[in-house]
Design a protein around this motif. Structure first.
Motif, PDB file in Angstrom:
ATOM      1  N   ALA A 123       0.804  -1.226   0.000  1.00 61.12           N
ATOM      2  CA  ALA A 123       0.000   0.000   0.000  1.00 61.12           C
ATOM      3  C   ALA A 123       0.835   1.274   0.000  1.00 61.12           C
ATOM      4  O   ALA A 123       0.284   2.363  -0.177  1.00 61.12           O
ATOM      5  CB  ALA A 123      -0.964   0.001   1.185  1.00 61.12           C
ATOM      6  N   PHE A 124       2.142   1.170   0.158  1.00 61.55           N
ATOM      7  CA  PHE A 124       2.989   2.360   0.024  1.00 61.55           C
ATOM      8  C   PHE A 124       2.947   2.888  -1.405  1.00 61.55           C
ATOM      9  O   PHE A 124       3.192   4.065  -1.648  1.00 61.55           O
ATOM     10  CB  PHE A 124       4.447   2.058   0.415  1.00 61.55           C
ATOM     11  N   ASN A 125       2.660   2.020  -2.370  1.00 67.50           N
ATOM     12  CA  ASN A 125       2.556   2.410  -3.764  1.00 67.50           C
ATOM     13  C   ASN A 125       1.132   2.916  -4.017  1.00 67.50           C
ATOM     14  O   ASN A 125       0.160   2.228  -3.687  1.00 67.50           O
ATOM     15  CB  ASN A 125       2.878   1.196  -4.647  1.00 67.50           C
ATOM     16  N   ALA A 126       1.004   4.093  -4.592  1.00 68.56           N
ATOM     17  CA  ALA A 126      -0.311   4.715  -4.775  1.00 68.56           C
ATOM     18  C   ALA A 126      -1.239   3.867  -5.642  1.00 68.56           C
ATOM     19  O   ALA A 126      -2.432   3.726  -5.335  1.00 68.56           O
ATOM     20  CB  ALA A 126      -0.149   6.111  -5.375  1.00 68.56           C
ATOM     21  N   ASP A 127      -0.718   3.296  -6.709  1.00 71.75           N
ATOM     22  CA  ASP A 127      -1.558   2.459  -7.570  1.00 71.75           C
ATOM     23  C   ASP A 127      -2.002   1.197  -6.836  1.00 71.75           C
ATOM     24  O   ASP A 127      -3.143   0.756  -6.978  1.00 71.75           O
ATOM     25  CB  ASP A 127      -0.826   2.079  -8.858  1.00 71.75           C
ATOM     26  N   ASN A 128      -1.100   0.619  -6.057  1.00 69.92           N
ATOM     27  CA  ASN A 128      -1.465  -0.564  -5.276  1.00 69.92           C
ATOM     28  C   ASN A 128      -2.531  -0.235  -4.243  1.00 69.92           C
ATOM     29  O   ASN A 128      -3.413  -1.045  -3.969  1.00 69.92           O
ATOM     30  CB  ASN A 128      -0.242  -1.158  -4.575  1.00 69.92           C
ATOM     31  N   SER A 129      -2.440   0.941  -3.672  1.00 69.63           N
ATOM     32  CA  SER A 129      -3.421   1.367  -2.688  1.00 69.63           C
ATOM     33  C   SER A 129      -4.820   1.387  -3.307  1.00 69.63           C
ATOM     34  O   SER A 129      -5.792   0.906  -2.704  1.00 69.63           O
ATOM     35  CB  SER A 129      -3.041   2.753  -2.153  1.00 69.63           C
TER      36      SER A 129
ATOM     37  N   ALA B 133      -7.403   9.817  -0.656  1.00 73.97           N
ATOM     38  CA  ALA B 133      -8.627  10.440  -0.130  1.00 73.97           C
ATOM     39  C   ALA B 133      -9.850   9.535  -0.267  1.00 73.97           C
ATOM     40  O   ALA B 133     -10.671   9.457   0.652  1.00 73.97           O
ATOM     41  CB  ALA B 133      -8.879  11.776  -0.822  1.00 73.97           C
ATOM     42  N   ASP B 134      -9.984   8.848  -1.392  1.00 75.40           N
ATOM     43  CA  ASP B 134     -11.124   7.943  -1.555  1.00 75.40           C
ATOM     44  C   ASP B 134     -11.061   6.806  -0.548  1.00 75.40           C
ATOM     45  O   ASP B 134     -12.086   6.364  -0.024  1.00 75.40           O
ATOM     46  CB  ASP B 134     -11.174   7.375  -2.980  1.00 75.40           C
ATOM     47  N   ASN B 135      -9.859   6.321  -0.293  1.00 75.27           N
ATOM     48  CA  ASN B 135      -9.695   5.246   0.685  1.00 75.27           C
ATOM     49  C   ASN B 135     -10.064   5.705   2.089  1.00 75.27           C
ATOM     50  O   ASN B 135     -10.616   4.922   2.867  1.00 75.27           O
ATOM     51  CB  ASN B 135      -8.274   4.693   0.669  1.00 75.27           C
ATOM     52  N   LYS B 136      -9.773   6.962   2.405  1.00 74.77           N
ATOM     53  CA  LYS B 136     -10.162   7.479   3.726  1.00 74.77           C
ATOM     54  C   LYS B 136     -11.662   7.327   3.937  1.00 74.77           C
ATOM     55  O   LYS B 136     -12.112   6.891   4.998  1.00 74.77           O
ATOM     56  CB  LYS B 136      -9.776   8.960   3.870  1.00 74.77           C
ATOM     57  N   ALA B 137     -12.424   7.691   2.925  1.00 71.75           N
ATOM     58  CA  ALA B 137     -13.879   7.584   3.028  1.00 71.75           C
ATOM     59  C   ALA B 137     -14.299   6.120   3.149  1.00 71.75           C
ATOM     60  O   ALA B 137     -15.196   5.795   3.936  1.00 71.75           O
ATOM     61  CB  ALA B 137     -14.540   8.234   1.814  1.00 71.75           C
ATOM     62  N   SER B 138     -13.636   5.239   2.400  1.00 67.32           N
ATOM     63  CA  SER B 138     -13.969   3.805   2.475  1.00 67.32           C
ATOM     64  C   SER B 138     -13.612   3.219   3.824  1.00 67.32           C
ATOM     65  O   SER B 138     -14.337   2.364   4.347  1.00 67.32           O
ATOM     66  CB  SER B 138     -13.232   3.050   1.362  1.00 67.32           C
ATOM     67  N   ILE B 139     -12.521   3.672   4.402  1.00 64.74           N
ATOM     68  CA  ILE B 139     -12.107   3.196   5.723  1.00 64.74           C
ATOM     69  C   ILE B 139     -13.141   3.614   6.765  1.00 64.74           C
ATOM     70  O   ILE B 139     -13.558   2.809   7.607  1.00 64.74           O
ATOM     71  CB  ILE B 139     -10.697   3.705   6.070  1.00 64.74           C
ATOM     72  N   ALA B 140     -13.594   4.841   6.688  1.00 61.15           N
ATOM     73  CA  ALA B 140     -14.628   5.321   7.617  1.00 61.15           C
ATOM     74  C   ALA B 140     -15.925   4.561   7.392  1.00 61.15           C
ATOM     75  O   ALA B 140     -16.578   4.129   8.361  1.00 61.15           O
ATOM     76  CB  ALA B 140     -14.842   6.814   7.445  1.00 61.15           C
ATOM     77  N   ALA B 141     -16.305   4.341   6.137  1.00 59.88           N
ATOM     78  CA  ALA B 141     -17.551   3.638   5.827  1.00 59.88           C
ATOM     79  C   ALA B 141     -17.507   2.192   6.286  1.00 59.88           C
ATOM     80  O   ALA B 141     -18.546   1.610   6.618  1.00 59.88           O
ATOM     81  CB  ALA B 141     -17.830   3.697   4.323  1.00 59.88           C
ATOM     82  N   ALA B 142     -16.314   1.600   6.358  1.00 62.23           N
ATOM     83  CA  ALA B 142     -16.168   0.212   6.798  1.00 62.23           C
ATOM     84  C   ALA B 142     -16.221   0.080   8.323  1.00 62.23           C
ATOM     85  O   ALA B 142     -16.151  -1.020   8.848  1.00 62.23           O
ATOM     86  CB  ALA B 142     -14.860  -0.384   6.271  1.00 62.23           C
TER      87      ALA B 142
ATOM     88  N   ALA C 215      -3.726  -2.188  11.131  1.00 59.35           N
ATOM     89  CA  ALA C 215      -3.712  -0.744  11.399  1.00 59.35           C
ATOM     90  C   ALA C 215      -2.664  -0.043  10.537  1.00 59.35           C
ATOM     91  O   ALA C 215      -2.922   1.041   9.997  1.00 59.35           O
ATOM     92  CB  ALA C 215      -3.447  -0.490  12.881  1.00 59.35           C
ATOM     93  N   ARG C 216      -1.504  -0.669  10.377  1.00 57.10           N
ATOM     94  CA  ARG C 216      -0.468  -0.080   9.515  1.00 57.10           C
ATOM     95  C   ARG C 216      -0.937  -0.041   8.064  1.00 57.10           C
ATOM     96  O   ARG C 216      -0.719   0.940   7.353  1.00 57.10           O
ATOM     97  CB  ARG C 216       0.843  -0.851   9.638  1.00 57.10           C
ATOM     98  N   ALA C 217      -1.572  -1.122   7.612  1.00 60.97           N
ATOM     99  CA  ALA C 217      -2.079  -1.155   6.235  1.00 60.97           C
ATOM    100  C   ALA C 217      -3.114  -0.055   6.027  1.00 60.97           C
ATOM    101  O   ALA C 217      -3.086   0.657   5.013  1.00 60.97           O
ATOM    102  CB  ALA C 217      -2.672  -2.527   5.923  1.00 60.97           C
ATOM    103  N   LEU C 218      -4.029   0.089   6.971  1.00 60.71           N
ATOM    104  CA  LEU C 218      -5.057   1.128   6.853  1.00 60.71           C
ATOM    105  C   LEU C 218      -4.437   2.523   6.857  1.00 60.71           C
ATOM    106  O   LEU C 218      -4.898   3.408   6.120  1.00 60.71           O
ATOM    107  CB  LEU C 218      -6.087   0.982   7.965  1.00 60.71           C
ATOM    108  N   ALA C 219      -3.405   2.717   7.657  1.00 59.64           N
ATOM    109  CA  ALA C 219      -2.726   4.019   7.670  1.00 59.64           C
ATOM    110  C   ALA C 219      -2.131   4.326   6.299  1.00 59.64           C
ATOM    111  O   ALA C 219      -2.243   5.456   5.805  1.00 59.64           O
ATOM    112  CB  ALA C 219      -1.644   4.037   8.744  1.00 59.64           C
ATOM    113  N   ASN C 220      -1.515   3.323   5.677  1.00 59.08           N
ATOM    114  CA  ASN C 220      -0.939   3.536   4.347  1.00 59.08           C
ATOM    115  C   ASN C 220      -2.030   3.756   3.303  1.00 59.08           C
ATOM    116  O   ASN C 220      -1.896   4.601   2.423  1.00 59.08           O
ATOM    117  CB  ASN C 220      -0.054   2.354   3.958  1.00 59.08           C
ATOM    118  N   LEU C 221      -3.111   3.001   3.408  1.00 60.19           N
ATOM    119  CA  LEU C 221      -4.220   3.157   2.464  1.00 60.19           C
ATOM    120  C   LEU C 221      -4.873   4.527   2.601  1.00 60.19           C
ATOM    121  O   LEU C 221      -5.379   5.082   1.624  1.00 60.19           O
ATOM    122  CB  LEU C 221      -5.260   2.055   2.687  1.00 60.19           C
ATOM    123  N   ALA C 222      -4.857   5.093   3.791  1.00 63.99           N
ATOM    124  CA  ALA C 222      -5.508   6.382   4.046  1.00 63.99           C
ATOM    125  C   ALA C 222      -4.782   7.551   3.393  1.00 63.99           C
ATOM    126  O   ALA C 222      -5.295   8.674   3.403  1.00 63.99           O
ATOM    127  CB  ALA C 222      -5.650   6.615   5.545  1.00 63.99           C
ATOM    128  N   ALA C 223      -3.627   7.318   2.796  1.00 63.09           N
ATOM    129  CA  ALA C 223      -2.956   8.385   2.053  1.00 63.09           C
ATOM    130  C   ALA C 223      -3.780   8.783   0.822  1.00 63.09           C
ATOM    131  O   ALA C 223      -3.589   9.858   0.268  1.00 63.09           O
ATOM    132  CB  ALA C 223      -1.556   7.944   1.632  1.00 63.09           C
TER     133      ALA C 223
END
Length: 127
Positions: free
Chosen positions: A69-75, A113-122, A103-111
């Motif tokens: 998830a450090f890679n933006a496309d992978n995220s 913006a769309d993932n932030k919303a998905s993380i909150a929705a989950a 938690a580390r994966a979610l932190a990386n995914l939260a970089a």
């Protein structure tokens, strides 16, 4: 990398955990490997293991997803593979090691913006 992806897909639980761990190590701070691992088709099976594996396998899969998830496309690909809900579930109810990796994966995914919303929705953020 392809033999490790094949083990993630078809190996025993121990082999799956070891292969996921190896992929996570290869992806650690190595952008070329992050791209190569995703190109080899590892993201979807790692998400599946984070959802349905044994405790050991779930933690190893979450660790690999952390580094990918450090890679933006992978995220984006992890989110598209529906990887966020199982990571939120692991962060809430997994073993100590799985919680930490998720938690580390979610932190990386939260970089993203769309993932932030998905993380909150989950359900990662309590009401």
């Amino acid at each position: 990398i392809p033999p490790l992806v094949e083990l993630v897909k078809t190996g025993t639980d121990y082999a799956r955990a070891a292969a996921a761990g190896a992929l996570g190590s290869l992806a650690s701070e190595n952008g070329d490997n992050q791209v190569a691992i995703a190109a080899a088709g590892a993201i979807r099976p790692l998400v599946e293991l984070a959802k349905n594996g044994t405790d050991l396998v779930k933690a190893a899969a979450a660790g690999a997803l952390t580094n990918l998830a450090f890679n933006a496309d992978n995220s984006v690909s992890i989110a598209a593979a529906r990887g966020i809900p199982p990571l939120v579930e692991l962060a809430k109810n997994g073993t100590v090691g799985a919680k930490e990796a998720a938690a580390r994966a979610l932190a990386n995914l939260a970089a993203n913006a769309d993932n932030k919303a998905s993380i909150a929705a989950a359900g990662a953020i309590p009401p």
